[in-house]
Design a protein around this motif. Sequence first.
Motif, PDB file in Angstrom:
ATOM      1  N   LYS A 264      12.778   8.042  -0.625  1.00 18.43           N
ATOM      2  CA  LYS A 264      14.315   7.306  -0.143  1.00 18.43           C
ATOM      3  C   LYS A 264      14.519   5.990  -0.188  1.00 18.43           C
ATOM      4  O   LYS A 264      15.302   5.068  -0.475  1.00 18.43           O
ATOM      5  CB  LYS A 264      14.720   7.850   1.985  1.00 18.43           C
ATOM      6  CG  LYS A 264      14.859   9.143   1.647  1.00 18.43           C
ATOM      7  CD  LYS A 264      15.321   9.214   3.278  1.00 18.43           C
ATOM      8  CE  LYS A 264      15.384  10.793   3.512  1.00 18.43           C
ATOM      9  NZ  LYS A 264      16.116  10.439   4.769  1.00 18.43           N
ATOM     10  N   ASN A 265      12.701   5.100  -0.306  1.00 22.57           N
ATOM     11  CA  ASN A 265      13.018   4.165  -0.461  1.00 22.57           C
ATOM     12  C   ASN A 265      12.407   3.901  -2.306  1.00 22.57           C
ATOM     13  O   ASN A 265      12.660   2.831  -2.578  1.00 22.57           O
ATOM     14  CB  ASN A 265      11.649   3.005  -0.024  1.00 22.57           C
ATOM     15  CG  ASN A 265      12.351   3.340   1.971  1.00 22.57           C
ATOM     16  OD1 ASN A 265      12.666   3.332   2.383  1.00 22.57           O
ATOM     17  ND2 ASN A 265      11.138   3.491   2.469  1.00 22.57           N
TER      18      ASN A 265
ATOM     19  N   THR B 264       3.830   6.194  -5.615  1.00 18.30           N
ATOM     20  CA  THR B 264       3.556   5.879  -6.804  1.00 18.30           C
ATOM     21  C   THR B 264       2.361   6.684  -7.345  1.00 18.30           C
ATOM     22  O   THR B 264       2.733   7.410  -8.090  1.00 18.30           O
ATOM     23  CB  THR B 264       3.066   4.455  -7.378  1.00 18.30           C
ATOM     24  OG1 THR B 264       3.991   3.619  -7.103  1.00 18.30           O
ATOM     25  CG2 THR B 264       3.125   4.677  -9.058  1.00 18.30           C
ATOM     26  N   LEU B 265       1.516   6.755  -6.324  1.00 16.61           N
ATOM     27  CA  LEU B 265       0.321   7.703  -6.545  1.00 16.61           C
ATOM     28  C   LEU B 265       0.808   9.024  -6.391  1.00 16.61           C
ATOM     29  O   LEU B 265       0.145  10.666  -7.583  1.00 16.61           O
ATOM     30  CB  LEU B 265      -1.093   7.943  -6.156  1.00 16.61           C
ATOM     31  CG  LEU B 265      -1.819   6.340  -7.147  1.00 16.61           C
ATOM     32  CD1 LEU B 265      -2.671   5.455  -5.855  1.00 16.61           C
ATOM     33  CD2 LEU B 265      -1.627   6.383  -8.064  1.00 16.61           C
ATOM     34  N   SER B 266       0.926  10.263  -5.637  1.00 16.73           N
ATOM     35  CA  SER B 266       1.383  10.719  -5.081  1.00 16.73           C
ATOM     36  C   SER B 266       2.529  11.301  -5.850  1.00 16.73           C
ATOM     37  O   SER B 266       2.467  12.835  -6.639  1.00 16.73           O
ATOM     38  CB  SER B 266       1.885  10.463  -3.537  1.00 16.73           C
ATOM     39  OG  SER B 266       1.487  10.379  -2.612  1.00 16.73           O
ATOM     40  N   LEU B 267       3.653  10.640  -6.700  1.00 17.68           N
ATOM     41  CA  LEU B 267       4.613  11.099  -7.744  1.00 17.68           C
ATOM     42  C   LEU B 267       4.233  11.881  -9.037  1.00 17.68           C
ATOM     43  O   LEU B 267       4.874  12.351  -8.917  1.00 17.68           O
ATOM     44  CB  LEU B 267       6.096  10.397  -6.339  1.00 17.68           C
ATOM     45  CG  LEU B 267       6.294  10.308  -5.708  1.00 17.68           C
ATOM     46  CD1 LEU B 267       7.388   9.173  -5.928  1.00 17.68           C
ATOM     47  CD2 LEU B 267       7.421  11.890  -5.564  1.00 17.68           C
TER      48      LEU B 267
ATOM     49  N   ASN C  75       0.803  -0.907  -0.125  1.00 18.19           N
ATOM     50  CA  ASN C  75       0.082  -0.055  -0.003  1.00 18.19           C
ATOM     51  C   ASN C  75       0.704   1.027  -0.042  1.00 18.19           C
ATOM     52  O   ASN C  75       0.102   2.028  -0.798  1.00 18.19           O
ATOM     53  CB  ASN C  75      -1.134   0.095   1.279  1.00 18.19           C
ATOM     54  CG  ASN C  75      -2.196  -0.683   0.817  1.00 18.19           C
ATOM     55  OD1 ASN C  75      -2.334  -1.120  -0.023  1.00 18.19           O
ATOM     56  ND2 ASN C  75      -2.871  -1.685   1.834  1.00 18.19           N
ATOM     57  N   GLU C  76       1.863   1.611   1.253  1.00 20.86           N
ATOM     58  CA  GLU C  76       2.403   2.636   0.791  1.00 20.86           C
ATOM     59  C   GLU C  76       3.587   2.414  -0.615  1.00 20.86           C
ATOM     60  O   GLU C  76       3.821   3.922  -0.846  1.00 20.86           O
ATOM     61  CB  GLU C  76       4.160   1.644   1.749  1.00 20.86           C
ATOM     62  CG  GLU C  76       5.171   2.652   1.975  1.00 20.86           C
ATOM     63  CD  GLU C  76       6.366   2.925   2.780  1.00 20.86           C
ATOM     64  OE1 GLU C  76       7.781   2.913   2.484  1.00 20.86           O
ATOM     65  OE2 GLU C  76       5.874   2.607   4.182  1.00 20.86           O
TER      66      GLU C  76
ATOM     67  N   THR D  21      13.780   9.819  -7.404  1.00 22.01           N
ATOM     68  CA  THR D  21      14.938  11.005  -6.884  1.00 22.01           C
ATOM     69  C   THR D  21      14.533  12.324  -7.558  1.00 22.01           C
ATOM     70  O   THR D  21      14.868  13.312  -7.518  1.00 22.01           O
ATOM     71  CB  THR D  21      15.798  10.366  -6.731  1.00 22.01           C
ATOM     72  OG1 THR D  21      15.595   8.904  -5.780  1.00 22.01           O
ATOM     73  CG2 THR D  21      16.565  10.820  -6.748  1.00 22.01           C
ATOM     74  N   ARG D  22      14.696  11.535  -9.318  1.00 21.16           N
ATOM     75  CA  ARG D  22      14.815  13.290 -10.185  1.00 21.16           C
ATOM     76  C   ARG D  22      13.295  13.904 -10.225  1.00 21.16           C
ATOM     77  O   ARG D  22      13.559  15.097 -10.162  1.00 21.16           O
ATOM     78  CB  ARG D  22      14.755  12.480 -11.396  1.00 21.16           C
ATOM     79  CG  ARG D  22      14.785  13.287 -12.578  1.00 21.16           C
ATOM     80  CD  ARG D  22      14.244  12.821 -14.541  1.00 21.16           C
ATOM     81  NE  ARG D  22      13.454  12.482 -14.865  1.00 21.16           N
ATOM     82  CZ  ARG D  22      11.934  13.434 -14.009  1.00 21.16           C
ATOM     83  NH1 ARG D  22      11.807  14.364 -14.116  1.00 21.16           N
ATOM     84  NH2 ARG D  22      10.869  12.707 -14.499  1.00 21.16           N
ATOM     85  N   ILE D  23      12.734  13.489 -10.627  1.00 17.74           N
ATOM     86  CA  ILE D  23      11.077  14.212 -10.158  1.00 17.74           C
ATOM     87  C   ILE D  23      10.940  15.501  -8.306  1.00 17.74           C
ATOM     88  O   ILE D  23      11.256  16.350  -8.327  1.00 17.74           O
ATOM     89  CB  ILE D  23      10.076  13.770  -9.717  1.00 17.74           C
ATOM     90  CG1 ILE D  23      10.047  12.395 -10.498  1.00 17.74           C
ATOM     91  CG2 ILE D  23       9.197  14.029  -9.317  1.00 17.74           C
ATOM     92  CD1 ILE D  23       9.072  11.464 -10.795  1.00 17.74           C
TER      93      ILE D  23
END
Length: 90
Positions: free
Chosen positions: A61-62, A11-14, A5-6, A67-69
């Motif tokens: 971090k995980n 993924t959705l948030s980014l 879920n995390e 990281t680029r975005i």
Amino acid sequence: MNPTNEDKVCTLSLERFDKQRLHIIRNLKDKVDKGELLSDLELVFLEQVFKDAHELLPKVKNHPEYTRIFSQAISLYHEINDQMIENTKI
């Protein structure tokens, strides 16, 4: 391996950040680069984006693929703030 879920939330948030917010942040950067000041609403938006980005930091971090975005958004935030300071001196 099934995503947790995390992972899904991250993924959705980014993805939302990349497809929606980053575009708006770039427009704000263009605006301040032209010597304009941001409206109160734009400042609230920018602060919310920065707050959300910091909340996502442990997840990024995980997930090094984001990281680029994340780095780009933080960099733009600081560039906008620096330019806003310069624009208020004019």
